[in-house]
Design a protein around this motif. Structure first.
Motif, mmCIF file in Angstrom:
data_model
loop_
_atom_site.group_PDB
_atom_site.id
_atom_site.type_symbol
_atom_site.label_atom_id
_atom_site.label_comp_id
_atom_site.label_asym_id
_atom_site.label_seq_id
_atom_site.Cartn_x
_atom_site.Cartn_y
_atom_site.Cartn_z
ATOM 1 N N ALA B 182 0.837 -1.194 0.000
ATOM 2 C CA ALA B 182 0.000 0.000 0.000
ATOM 3 C C ALA B 182 0.876 1.250 0.000
ATOM 4 O O ALA B 182 0.596 2.217 -0.703
ATOM 5 N N ASP B 183 1.947 1.192 0.751
ATOM 6 C CA ASP B 183 2.856 2.338 0.814
ATOM 7 C C ASP B 183 3.525 2.572 -0.524
ATOM 8 O O ASP B 183 3.626 3.696 -1.004
ATOM 9 N N ALA B 184 3.992 1.462 -1.113
ATOM 10 C CA ALA B 184 4.732 1.600 -2.364
ATOM 11 C C ALA B 184 3.847 2.219 -3.431
ATOM 12 O O ALA B 184 4.307 3.015 -4.247
ATOM 13 N N LEU B 185 2.586 1.845 -3.452
ATOM 14 C CA LEU B 185 1.684 2.352 -4.487
ATOM 15 C C LEU B 185 0.924 3.576 -4.017
ATOM 16 O O LEU B 185 0.154 4.152 -4.764
ATOM 17 N N LYS B 186 1.125 3.938 -2.759
ATOM 18 C CA LYS B 186 0.404 5.059 -2.158
ATOM 19 C C LYS B 186 -1.102 4.850 -2.280
ATOM 20 O O LYS B 186 -1.832 5.698 -2.788
ATOM 21 N N LEU B 187 -1.539 3.709 -1.844
ATOM 22 C CA LEU B 187 -2.953 3.371 -1.915
ATOM 23 C C LEU B 187 -3.545 3.317 -0.521
ATOM 24 O O LEU B 187 -2.826 3.245 0.463
ATOM 25 N N ASN B 188 -4.859 3.304 -0.479
ATOM 26 C CA ASN B 188 -5.543 3.149 0.785
ATOM 27 C C ASN B 188 -5.477 1.701 1.230
ATOM 28 O O ASN B 188 -5.221 0.802 0.447
ATOM 29 N N PHE B 189 -5.818 1.530 2.482
ATOM 30 C CA PHE B 189 -5.593 0.239 3.083
ATOM 31 C C PHE B 189 -6.801 -0.188 3.894
ATOM 32 O O PHE B 189 -7.435 0.631 4.536
ATOM 33 N N ALA B 190 -7.130 -1.472 3.821
ATOM 34 C CA ALA B 190 -8.219 -1.995 4.646
ATOM 35 C C ALA B 190 -7.828 -3.366 5.152
ATOM 36 O O ALA B 190 -6.822 -3.928 4.720
ATOM 37 N N ILE B 191 -8.622 -3.908 6.039
ATOM 38 C CA ILE B 191 -8.254 -5.188 6.627
ATOM 39 C C ILE B 191 -9.493 -6.056 6.803
ATOM 40 O O ILE B 191 -10.562 -5.570 7.132
#
Lengths: 368, 580
Positions: B182-191
């Motif tokens: 998520a960091d590398a692509l600068k995306l949002n994150f969920a679980i």
């Protein structure tokens, strides 16, 4: 072969005085994998204990997973694992993982009982860059956490030197000698001929034969024990499991030849040796082999051979299909198979190891 | 390459050939076979005296045979006087058994590491270890390569509209592994997290929040359990353009982060202040957008995954409390669903007989399994003594160790298919109408993937689902099952583990990313690293084999060519120096 003769005096009778010491507080825990549960059960029965509950599973990707069902903390752990043909690596990983699980579970001592030592035939660098896999086995067992090895009829006794932990190499010879005495010849323990037994052969009607030069020592030792003559077949081997030419040294004419070897794998050697013996006038050929692996085309080869009987021990599991395939109706000629149970020997070795008694007694005496 | 021999085991010959092709060589001659009794036979067919030997072996359907084959090959090379022996294991067998899962379980991964050392291996190259702590099991250097940059690159070039996607962790345990993507692509994150049903009605306080509390205390504190519609609507209304907002924030923060961004070396070495910002990134919750804006510097160095993101954020509550003030209320949604027999069911679906479950002994997944098979349920005094509401959350530690995030997925899997059990599956984060990257490190069984995919689609309203993992073990019929699942659109794996060609042909969803480039580069670098050592350069010598580790980890990043060139130049200059 010193072990046979010089160590008699050390032995005590079976079930003899047990050293009572602090060791008595911990007990034997016998574990087994999936390779040979029948043998483990027999050994456990003999020892009068239950097999320790253990789960050996495989994940969906075939990785082995081991869980030990009861506490082994500070116990004397024995792990019995044989080699099931074509499943050797799985059995080996099972064993190593079991040893490691016991070690991490704080077992006091871990003894691996390997009735048939895996990869025992890869014990030397016979070609350039060939692996000495038996040495690798030794290192792996020790790395996993094994403190003691009990095995039987090692292909080469030098394998004991690969380990830095004690290795007890038991012999099936006493059991085999006993079998010959009971089933083939009428010579009793003292060397006196026992004329009471019908259908049995006299001393001069039998000859012990080694199918190769490497097994000569094993065969001569047995011939000495039984006070029988001895012959040897020299074979030239081009590739493993394949035999080309055979030369017989010794006299087998009109005698029953007893072939003695440590393992019967594809049985090519035994079949060729039997042919050679019959060609040289042997009346009957019986084979006594410790490890009956019977892999590949063994059943087929045995059926077509001149052997009248193959006697193996139960160090290696033989599948029911193979035993069924080798069944011969009464009165017909053909290779019959017979099994000697060596679980009493293993059980006794466990008991003696646990109680700190001499194991060398078992090198020369059978357990009844 | 001179002085190098690359051998291939029987588990993954195609990968070995691909690696050799990239290195402009071919696999060295080696006869592998079985004796008639099933023992493995190895015959090295070429001289290896004083050569660098690389043995490529992955897992296979006969994994113990693969392991033994590798060990025997290593021993054979050792006996053949090889200068160094490197095991190239894209998939490290038994890597999931890296801790004591139950009482008296074996730590098989450590044992395998020891076995390899004993066989004579000098160096191990592997990809995405299940738990990176496993590097410590070896007494020898281990290069744990990352497939993540390759996966990221695949996403960037193959997924339309990836900028609006959400990376979803399949289980709470694997969160750490997933945040870096998520960091590398600068995306949002969920679980997504699967849990045994504790009480039928999840009340606000204790129900689902407690679990997360133990994991990520700061992230879920103000949990509100919303019904589907509420959650969806509220989130939709309130979150207009998450990505662009994030970007704005980043831009505005840029001057602050100039220091850390400009000096990647400083970051990699874990030097004080800049790292503290970075390490707050993997907050595995919707807050991540905010926190990232504070912390991530746009010109992230290529060795991102190398950075120590592991510092538990729980240790710095103050930092988080301050961050929370700026929190976006709308992002803190928790959607729960009911999972029976491995599938999502409606809320009015009748519950199976589980009345007596809750936090009793029966909720311990591993133990329950064992005891059933042993036939004496609940008979272990050690077990019952420590069961309490708190420790029942950590069933895997006989002596009550800390919660280990590394490996919960496999145990979880066992329970999911049990028809007797109802599970609560919880989705934290916003995925409505978005593309979802469901990420974990390996796909073995399909149950948890299907459950997670159904959750994000049926409960969360996701548009498309990509299942992404490094190791596609695809045990049993899992590929076929995932193929049939309507909620999964693509399955993206690497070729670290061999996949039968017919499965590959029949699968419409499967995408396989090639690792041979990464591995061949690692081999090349290791070989040349040794040469530099020999060249008599003292500095290089003193740093030894560890000296080339950081440089190896650059591999596979977007600017591979750059680093490759650099290393060649260094090599040449060093050689020249030694000639003088």
């Amino acid at each position: 072969m010193f072990a046979y003769d010089s160590l008699h005096d050390e032995g005590t009778s079976i079930g003899g005085p047990t050293k009572q010491s602090a060791m008595a507080t911990n007990s034997i825990k016998l574990l087994t994998g999936n390779s040979h549960p029948q043998l483990a059960k027999a050994v456990a029965d003999r020892l009068g204990i239950e097999l320790t509950k253990i789960m050996v599973l495989q994940y969906s990707n075939q990785e082995t997973s081991v869980t030990i069902g009861e506490s082994v903390r500070d116990e004397d752990v024995f792990i019995l694992q044989s080699t099931r043909p074509n499943d050797i690596n799985d059995g080996l990983m099972e064993l190593l993982i079991m040893i490691n699980a016991c070690k991490t579970a704080s077992a006091r001592r871990i003894t691996a009982i390997l009735p048939n030592f895996p990869y025992a035939r890869q014990d030397k660098k016979d070609k350039s860059r060939a692996p000495i896999t038996a040495k690798l086995m030794a290192n792996m067992l020790q790395t996993a956490g094994c403190n003691h090895i009990i095995t039987m009829d090692l292909h080469a006794s030098q394998i004991q030197g690969f380990f830095n932990v004690p290795v007890d190499n038991l012999y099936a010879e006493p059991s085999a000698v006993k079998w010959i005495r009971e089933n083939l010849i009428h010579v009793s323990e003292g060397g006196r001929e026992d004329r009471n037994k019908e259908n049995h052969l006299g001393r001069n009607d039998c000859v012990i034969v080694s199918p190769d030069a490497g097994g000569a020592k094993r065969a001569t030792s047995m011939a000495d024990r039984l006070d029988l003559p001895f012959a040897l077949i020299h074979k030239e081997r081009q590739r493993p499991n394949e035999v080309s030419r055979m030369t017989l040294v010794g006299d087998v004419k009109d005698r029953t030849a007893i072939l003695v070897d440590d393992m019967a794998d594809t049985c090519g050697t035994l079949a060729k040796a039997a042919d050679t013996l019959v060609k040289h006038g042997a009346k009957d050929v019986v084979a006594l082999v410790t490890h009956g692996i019977l892999s590949g085309k063994a059943v087929q080869i045995l059926k077509e051979s001149c052997l009248s009987k193959l006697v193996i021990t139960n160090t290696v599991p033989v599948s029911e299909e193979k035993l069924d395939a080798l069944k011969v109706p009464d009165g017909e000629k053909g290779c019959r198979i017979e099994t000697i149970d060596i679980s009493p020997v293993l059980a006794e070795a466990c008991r003696r190891t646990h109680n700190g008694e001499s194991v060398s007694f078992l090198f020369s005496h059978t357990v009844v | 390459m001179r002085g190098v021999k690359i051998f291939s085991g029987r588990s993954h010959p195609s990968l070995a050939e691909a690696i050799c092709e990239r290195l402009g060589t071919s696999p060295a001659k080696c006869d592998l076979g079985n004796f008639s009794n099933g023992e493995t036979s190895v015959q090295i067919g070429t001289s290896i005296r004083n050569q660098d030997v690389f043995i490529v072996q992955s897992g296979s359907r006969k994994i113990n045979d693969s392991v033994m084959e590798l060990l025997i090959m290593i021993a054979a090379c050792k006996g053949g006087s090889a200068k160094s022996i490197t095991a190239v294991m894209p998939y490290f067998p038994y890597s999931r058994q890296s801790k004591k899962k139950s009482h008296r379980g074996a730590i098989t991964a450590r044992m395998l590491a020891n076995l390899m050392s004993v066989a004579g291996v000098d160096h191990v190259i592997t990809v995405d270890l299940h738990a990176s702590q496993m590097q410590g099991f070896f007494g020898k250097p281990v290069d744990n390569l990352f497939a993540e940059p390759l996966i990221a690159r695949w996403i960037v070039s193959n997924v339309p509209g990836w900028r609006g996607a959400v990376v979803v962790s399949k289980n709470a345990g694997g969160t750490k592994r997933v945040t870096s993507l998520a960091d590398a692509l600068k995306l949002n994150f969920a679980i997504v997290s699967t849990d045994k049903v504790r009480n039928q009605q999840h009340t606000d306080g204790m129900g689902s929040s407690m679990f997360f509390e133990s994991l990520e205390p700061q992230s879920v504190r103000p949990v509100r359990t919303l019904s589907d519609d509420e959650a969806g609507n509220e989130a939709e209304n309130a979150t207009p353009e998450p990505v662009s907002r994030g970007q704005t924030c980043v831009r505005s923060c840029h001057p602050v982060n100039g220091v850390s961004g400009a000096s990647p070396a400083q970051n990699a070495h874990g030097a004080g202040a800049p790292l503290r910002f970075v390490s707050s990134v993997p907050a595995s919750s919707p807050l991540v957008r905010n926190t990232r804006a504070d912390s991530v510097s746009p010109p992230q160095p290529p060795n991102r995954p190398n950075q120590v993101n592991t510092e538990p954020s729980a240790r710095r509550p103050s930092e988080y409390e301050s961050a929370e003030e700026y929190n976006d209320e709308r992002a803190r949604e928790v959607i729960t669903g009911r999972l029976i027999h491995g599938h999502i069911v409606d809320d009015d679906y009748p519950s199976p007989a589980i009345s007596g479950m809750s936090a009793s002994i029966a909720t311990l997944p591993g133990e329950r399994h064992v005891q059933d098979a042993m036939g004496n349920p609940a008979h272990d005094p050690m077990m019952s003594s420590f069961v309490s509401t708190v420790s029942s959350l950590q069933p895997d530690h006989a002596l009550g160790g800390s919660f280990d995030p590394a490996a919960t997925s496999d145990e979880e899997e066992e329970g999911i298919r049990n028809p007797e059990l109802e599970h609560t599956i919880t989705l934290v984060g916003h995925v409505k109408d978005k593309t979802v990257f469901l990420v974990d490190d390996m796909i073995d069984k399909s149950g948890s993937w299907i459950a997670a995919a159904e959750t994000v689609v049926k409960k969360g309203g996701a548009k498309r689902v990509y299942c992404i993992a490094t190791h596609g073990l695809l045990g049993d019929e899992s590929l076929e099952e995932m193929e049939e699942c309507d909620c999964i659109d693509y399955i993206v794996i690497t070729n670290s583990f061999p996949i039968a060609p017919h499965r590959l042909r029949h699968s419409k969803k499967l995408v396989v990313i090639d690792l041979s480039n990464l591995l061949s580069e690692a081999i090349r670098r290791n070989h040349h690293g040794d040469l530099m050592y020999e060249g008599g350069n003292c500095q290089q010598a003193s740093s030894g084999v560890f000296g080339n580790q950081p440089c190896v980890k650059f591999i596979g990043d977007s600017n591979t060519t750059l680093t490759t060139d650099l290393s060649c130049k260094t090599y040449i200059t060093r050689q020249a120096a030694s000639l003088d």
